[in-house]
Design a protein around this motif. Structure first.
Motif, PDB file in Angstrom:
ATOM      1  N   ILE A 208      83.051  -7.016 -40.668  1.00  0.00           N
ATOM      2  CA  ILE A 208      82.018  -7.387 -39.693  1.00  0.00           C
ATOM      3  C   ILE A 208      80.881  -6.209 -39.711  1.00  0.00           C
ATOM      4  CG2 ILE A 208      81.385  -7.713 -37.170  1.00  0.00           C
ATOM      5  CD1 ILE A 208      82.667  -9.991 -38.412  1.00  0.00           C
ATOM      6  N   ARG A 209      81.316  -4.878 -39.744  1.00  0.00           N
ATOM      7  CA  ARG A 209      80.266  -3.741 -40.095  1.00  0.00           C
ATOM      8  C   ARG A 209      81.056  -2.938 -41.208  1.00  0.00           C
ATOM      9  NH1 ARG A 209      81.412   1.242 -37.835  1.00  0.00           N
ATOM     10  NH2 ARG A 209      83.201   1.185 -36.149  1.00  0.00           N
ATOM     11  N   ARG A 210      80.321  -2.333 -42.133  1.00  0.00           N
ATOM     12  CA  ARG A 210      80.839  -1.756 -43.158  1.00  0.00           C
ATOM     13  C   ARG A 210      80.453  -0.082 -43.132  1.00  0.00           C
ATOM     14  NH1 ARG A 210      83.068  -3.842 -46.849  1.00  0.00           N
ATOM     15  NH2 ARG A 210      82.982  -1.892 -48.185  1.00  0.00           N
ATOM     16  N   GLY A 211      79.623   0.152 -42.132  1.00  0.00           N
ATOM     17  CA  GLY A 211      79.068   1.546 -41.860  1.00  0.00           C
ATOM     18  C   GLY A 211      79.074   1.969 -40.467  1.00  0.00           C
ATOM     19  N   ASP A 212      78.557   3.159 -40.230  1.00  0.00           N
ATOM     20  CA  ASP A 212      78.462   3.509 -38.843  1.00  0.00           C
ATOM     21  C   ASP A 212      77.063   3.111 -38.271  1.00  0.00           C
ATOM     22  OD1 ASP A 212      78.682   4.969 -36.421  1.00  0.00           O
ATOM     23  OD2 ASP A 212      78.042   7.073 -37.060  1.00  0.00           O
ATOM     24  N   TYR A 213      77.227   1.867 -37.895  1.00  0.00           N
ATOM     25  CA  TYR A 213      76.018   1.071 -37.190  1.00  0.00           C
ATOM     26  C   TYR A 213      76.379   0.367 -36.078  1.00  0.00           C
ATOM     27  CZ  TYR A 213      76.945  -2.120 -40.825  1.00  0.00           C
ATOM     28  OH  TYR A 213      77.502  -3.064 -41.595  1.00  0.00           O
ATOM     29  N   PHE A 214      75.521   0.183 -35.276  1.00  0.00           N
ATOM     30  CA  PHE A 214      75.733  -0.824 -34.160  1.00  0.00           C
ATOM     31  C   PHE A 214      75.839  -2.303 -34.396  1.00  0.00           C
ATOM     32  CE2 PHE A 214      74.504  -3.097 -30.273  1.00  0.00           C
ATOM     33  CZ  PHE A 214      75.449  -2.769 -29.509  1.00  0.00           C
ATOM     34  N   VAL A 215      76.836  -3.071 -33.733  1.00  0.00           N
ATOM     35  CA  VAL A 215      76.987  -4.589 -33.966  1.00  0.00           C
ATOM     36  C   VAL A 215      77.003  -5.069 -32.451  1.00  0.00           C
ATOM     37  CG1 VAL A 215      78.032  -6.424 -34.872  1.00  0.00           C
ATOM     38  CG2 VAL A 215      77.850  -4.426 -36.239  1.00  0.00           C
ATOM     39  N   ASN A 216      76.001  -5.565 -32.009  1.00  0.00           N
ATOM     40  CA  ASN A 216      76.109  -6.473 -30.753  1.00  0.00           C
ATOM     41  C   ASN A 216      77.607  -7.017 -30.568  1.00  0.00           C
ATOM     42  OD1 ASN A 216      75.745  -8.389 -28.561  1.00  0.00           O
ATOM     43  ND2 ASN A 216      73.824  -7.256 -28.220  1.00  0.00           N
ATOM     44  N   LEU A 217      78.117  -6.928 -29.637  1.00  0.00           N
ATOM     45  CA  LEU A 217      79.475  -7.509 -29.370  1.00  0.00           C
ATOM     46  C   LEU A 217      79.495  -8.962 -29.397  1.00  0.00           C
ATOM     47  CD1 LEU A 217      82.584  -7.346 -28.522  1.00  0.00           C
ATOM     48  CD2 LEU A 217      81.697  -7.548 -26.004  1.00  0.00           C
ATOM     49  N   ASN A 218      78.414  -9.533 -28.656  1.00  0.00           N
ATOM     50  CA  ASN A 218      78.463 -11.191 -28.776  1.00  0.00           C
ATOM     51  C   ASN A 218      78.029 -11.711 -29.808  1.00  0.00           C
ATOM     52  OD1 ASN A 218      78.636 -11.155 -25.926  1.00  0.00           O
ATOM     53  ND2 ASN A 218      76.420 -10.554 -25.555  1.00  0.00           N
ATOM     54  N   THR A 219      77.588 -10.922 -31.070  1.00  0.00           N
ATOM     55  CA  THR A 219      77.258 -11.427 -32.379  1.00  0.00           C
ATOM     56  C   THR A 219      78.659 -11.108 -33.504  1.00  0.00           C
ATOM     57  OG1 THR A 219      76.520  -9.348 -33.171  1.00  0.00           O
ATOM     58  CG2 THR A 219      74.905 -10.949 -32.079  1.00  0.00           C
ATOM     59  N   ARG A 220      79.536 -10.534 -32.967  1.00  0.00           N
ATOM     60  CA  ARG A 220      80.619 -10.287 -34.070  1.00  0.00           C
ATOM     61  C   ARG A 220      81.350 -11.659 -34.357  1.00  0.00           C
ATOM     62  NH1 ARG A 220      82.457  -4.299 -33.638  1.00  0.00           N
ATOM     63  NH2 ARG A 220      80.772  -3.544 -32.689  1.00  0.00           N
ATOM     64  N   THR A 221      81.825 -12.574 -33.160  1.00  0.00           N
ATOM     65  CA  THR A 221      82.316 -13.998 -33.691  1.00  0.00           C
ATOM     66  C   THR A 221      81.536 -14.863 -34.634  1.00  0.00           C
ATOM     67  OG1 THR A 221      81.790 -14.826 -31.372  1.00  0.00           O
ATOM     68  CG2 THR A 221      83.762 -13.954 -31.821  1.00  0.00           C
ATOM     69  N   HIS A 222      79.954 -14.664 -34.244  1.00  0.00           N
ATOM     70  CA  HIS A 222      79.077 -15.519 -34.823  1.00  0.00           C
ATOM     71  C   HIS A 222      78.855 -15.050 -36.439  1.00  0.00           C
ATOM     72  CE1 HIS A 222      75.526 -17.600 -35.967  1.00  0.00           C
ATOM     73  NE2 HIS A 222      74.927 -16.484 -36.224  1.00  0.00           N
ATOM     74  N   ARG A 223      78.906 -13.634 -36.579  1.00  0.00           N
ATOM     75  CA  ARG A 223      79.185 -13.002 -37.784  1.00  0.00           C
ATOM     76  C   ARG A 223      80.365 -13.733 -38.825  1.00  0.00           C
ATOM     77  NH1 ARG A 223      76.105  -7.740 -38.706  1.00  0.00           N
ATOM     78  NH2 ARG A 223      74.662  -7.844 -37.100  1.00  0.00           N
ATOM     79  N   ALA A 224      81.444 -13.820 -37.889  1.00  0.00           N
ATOM     80  CA  ALA A 224      82.819 -14.167 -38.848  1.00  0.00           C
ATOM     81  C   ALA A 224      82.576 -15.625 -39.057  1.00  0.00           C
ATOM     82  CB  ALA A 224      83.916 -14.054 -37.612  1.00  0.00           C
ATOM     83  N   ARG A 225      81.855 -16.274 -38.133  1.00  0.00           N
ATOM     84  CA  ARG A 225      81.806 -17.829 -38.459  1.00  0.00           C
ATOM     85  C   ARG A 225      80.803 -17.986 -39.783  1.00  0.00           C
ATOM     86  NH1 ARG A 225      80.241 -19.117 -33.851  1.00  0.00           N
ATOM     87  NH2 ARG A 225      82.257 -19.583 -33.087  1.00  0.00           N
ATOM     88  N   GLN A 226      79.734 -17.132 -39.895  1.00  0.00           N
ATOM     89  CA  GLN A 226      78.982 -17.073 -41.043  1.00  0.00           C
ATOM     90  C   GLN A 226      79.420 -16.936 -42.232  1.00  0.00           C
ATOM     91  OE1 GLN A 226      75.673 -14.420 -39.706  1.00  0.00           O
ATOM     92  NE2 GLN A 226      74.298 -16.170 -39.629  1.00  0.00           N
ATOM     93  N   LYS A 227      80.571 -15.940 -42.029  1.00  0.00           N
ATOM     94  CA  LYS A 227      81.306 -15.428 -43.345  1.00  0.00           C
ATOM     95  C   LYS A 227      82.427 -16.504 -43.566  1.00  0.00           C
ATOM     96  CE  LYS A 227      80.237 -10.865 -42.093  1.00  0.00           C
ATOM     97  NZ  LYS A 227      79.648 -10.442 -43.327  1.00  0.00           N
ATOM     98  N   LYS A 228      82.524 -17.429 -42.671  1.00  0.00           N
ATOM     99  CA  LYS A 228      83.587 -18.764 -42.824  1.00  0.00           C
ATOM    100  C   LYS A 228      84.995 -18.265 -42.784  1.00  0.00           C
ATOM    101  CE  LYS A 228      80.345 -21.477 -45.674  1.00  0.00           C
ATOM    102  NZ  LYS A 228      79.944 -22.265 -44.339  1.00  0.00           N
ATOM    103  N   ALA A 229      85.183 -17.338 -41.954  1.00  0.00           N
ATOM    104  CA  ALA A 229      86.453 -16.657 -41.358  1.00  0.00           C
ATOM    105  C   ALA A 229      87.541 -17.651 -41.089  1.00  0.00           C
ATOM    106  CB  ALA A 229      86.401 -15.600 -40.584  1.00  0.00           C
ATOM    107  N   ASP A 230      88.711 -17.624 -41.608  1.00  0.00           N
ATOM    108  CA  ASP A 230      89.814 -18.292 -41.092  1.00  0.00           C
ATOM    109  C   ASP A 230      90.739 -17.704 -40.090  1.00  0.00           C
ATOM    110  OD1 ASP A 230      90.472 -20.627 -42.879  1.00  0.00           O
ATOM    111  OD2 ASP A 230      90.186 -19.015 -44.327  1.00  0.00           O
ATOM    112  N   PHE A 231      90.315 -16.304 -39.951  1.00  0.00           N
ATOM    113  CA  PHE A 231      90.950 -15.509 -38.819  1.00  0.00           C
ATOM    114  C   PHE A 231      90.369 -14.359 -38.701  1.00  0.00           C
ATOM    115  CE2 PHE A 231      94.127 -12.600 -37.314  1.00  0.00           C
ATOM    116  CZ  PHE A 231      95.003 -13.284 -36.228  1.00  0.00           C
ATOM    117  N   LEU A 232      90.377 -13.665 -37.487  1.00  0.00           N
ATOM    118  CA  LEU A 232      89.666 -12.345 -37.124  1.00  0.00           C
ATOM    119  C   LEU A 232      90.373 -11.383 -36.380  1.00  0.00           C
ATOM    120  CD1 LEU A 232      86.954 -10.735 -36.412  1.00  0.00           C
ATOM    121  CD2 LEU A 232      86.814 -12.043 -34.454  1.00  0.00           C
ATOM    122  N   VAL A 233      90.522 -10.181 -36.929  1.00  0.00           N
ATOM    123  CA  VAL A 233      91.348  -9.210 -36.320  1.00  0.00           C
ATOM    124  C   VAL A 233      90.514  -8.082 -35.986  1.00  0.00           C
ATOM    125  CG1 VAL A 233      91.944  -8.341 -38.688  1.00  0.00           C
ATOM    126  CG2 VAL A 233      92.947  -7.540 -36.705  1.00  0.00           C
TER     127      VAL A 233
END
Length: 448
Positions: A208-233
């Protein structure tokens, strides 16, 4: 001194004081946090900011006015990586007691500007978030294409695990007694888990993030969906007001939050296609759309919560081999990162960073590796037993017998329910004459 002199002196003092007050908000520093699809610029201030902003076109610029503030000597340069802002400069202020900043931009962006109150190591802040939608779309497309290529090479698709390193950038998370930031610990563990997953044939990770930058909490599951994730940890480190609490824990979505999220999805019909896929096209023109959508969402959420809980159980079992546990069974909570109805998810608190001993452990490369290994083993173990039908794991499961090692508290009926087989079939394939099981006993699991 005459009365007129005193009056003039008093007026002068009042005027000087008012001018000082007007320009009392000192800008201590300006920091820039780039990320793949956005840039965050943070103004560190002495007092709460009084600000306004607007956009200009041809060329595209964002103008921010700060009232009662002075200029600082040097403005930060903008990193070339993920560049959305080409330059930050001053411009003519709108009045004598304000300062005007101009952000020169590479193209159309969505600005989000807001103030933050003092927290942790920070004083008052003005945050400028600039989101580049074109970069977001391109990044999602690249991630999808890479996933497709790897799946084609393996003939059967990889199981996609989204890894969310908690916090990041301007948000440090909890801070340990020696100054360790939670955001750094979570990213280090996440990268170790990423390496293990990517080294396993049939699995692939998506950060979801690869470096030291901010990712909005409300967009994290959306990013997982964009990446076609089967599971999120989602990986975090706990904290408390006193140093005594310690131990790891695993969290799943609470039923109350699950029902609340289903209600939100039902009200937002534009999101139906995002969540329900092809099913949305079937139901969108029917009179019973809402009821059909709710039934599908309920089924999807039920599957996600059941999967999340089963993986959480596996993870608690693996974590207790390497860490002390704060909670010995999975806990339910309303964490926002767990809210997606279509992506099973868990949140792992790796320990209390507020505990001096656990802070030292969490900074240790060896301990981080152990924690990542426990997470990897539990996720892999679950999907070996319950692979998606179109995955390489499903193909391998059909070729090789499934094994299960009996753990404390497990029974034949519980295992039969978990693997979708009958008790009699379990007894027959394992040549068991009674229902008694022993801890450590290895059972063959027949295909359901």
């Amino acid at each position: 001194m005459s009365r007129i002199g005193y009056k003039c002196l008093t007026l002068l003092i009042i005027w000087l004081s008012s001018q000082s007050a007007l320009a009392s908000n000192t800008i201590n520093s300006i920091r820039v946090w780039p990320s793949p699809d956005s840039t965050r610029v943070v103004f560190d201030l002495k007092e709460k900011p009084d600000f306004s902003y607007f956009m200009l076109k041809n060329p595209t610029r964002l103008v921010v006015d700060l009232e009662h503030a002075n200029k600082i000597d040097t403005l930060p340069s903008i990193p070339q990586k993920h560049q959305i802002v080409t330059k930050l400069r001053y411009s003519k202020a709108k009045n004598s007691h304000s300062v005007r900043f101009v952000f020169e931009l590479t193209g159309a962006v969505k600005p989000v500007v807001f103030a933050l109150a003092p927290a942790g190591p920070y004083q008052h802040r003005l945050v400028v978030d600039l989101y580049d939608k074109s970069q977001t779309s391109a990044a999602a497309e690249i991630a999808h294409n890479n996933s497709v290529i790897k799946r084609q090479l393996d003939q059967e698709r990889d199981i996609v695990i989204a890894i969310d390193a908690g916090h990041g950038g301007e948000d440090p998370g909890s801070i340990g007694p020696s100054g360790t930031y939670e955001k750094d610990i979570t990213l280090q563990i996440a990268k170790r888990l990423e390496r293990m997953i990517d080294n396993e044939r049939g699995m692939i990770s998506r950060m979801i993030r690869r470096g030291d930058y901010f990712v909005n909490l409300n967009t994290r599951t959306h990013r997982a969906r964009q990446k076609k994730a089967d599971f999120l940890v989602s990986i975090h480190a706990d904290a408390f007001t006193s140093p005594q609490p310690h131990g790891a824990s695993v969290w799943v979505l609470s039923l109350r939050r699950a029902n609340s999220e289903i209600g939100k999805w039902l009200e937002d019909k534009e999101k139906h296609s995002e969540l329900l896929g092809g099913a949305a096209g079937v139901i969108k023109d029917t009179a019973n759309e809402k009821y059909l959508a709710q039934a599908l969402l309920d089924m999807s959420m039920d599957h996600s919560m059941k999967t999340g809980f089963n993986v959480a159980q596996e993870m608690v079992y693996e974590l207790k081999k390497v860490a002390k546990l704060h909670k010995k069974i999975p806990q339910a909570a309303s964490f926002g990162v767990l809210k997606s109805p279509d992506i099973p998810s868990i949140l792992v608190e790796t320990g209390f960073i507020s505990n001096p001993r656990e802070e030292r452990l969490l900074k240790s490369a060896h301990y981080q590796e152990q924690l990542a290994k426990a997470m990897f083993t539990s996720i892999k173990s679950y999907y070996l037993q319950n692979p998606p039908d179109d995955s390489l794991f499903a193909k391998l499961k059909n070729q090789y017998p499934t094994k299960h090692k009996v753990r404390p508290g497990e029974s034949l009926s519980l295992l039969a329910s978990r693997y979708g087989v009958s008790v009699s079939k379990l007894k027959k394939i394992n040549q068991l004459e009674s229902n008694t099981l022993f801890i450590g006993q290895e059972l063959a699991i027949p295909q359901s």
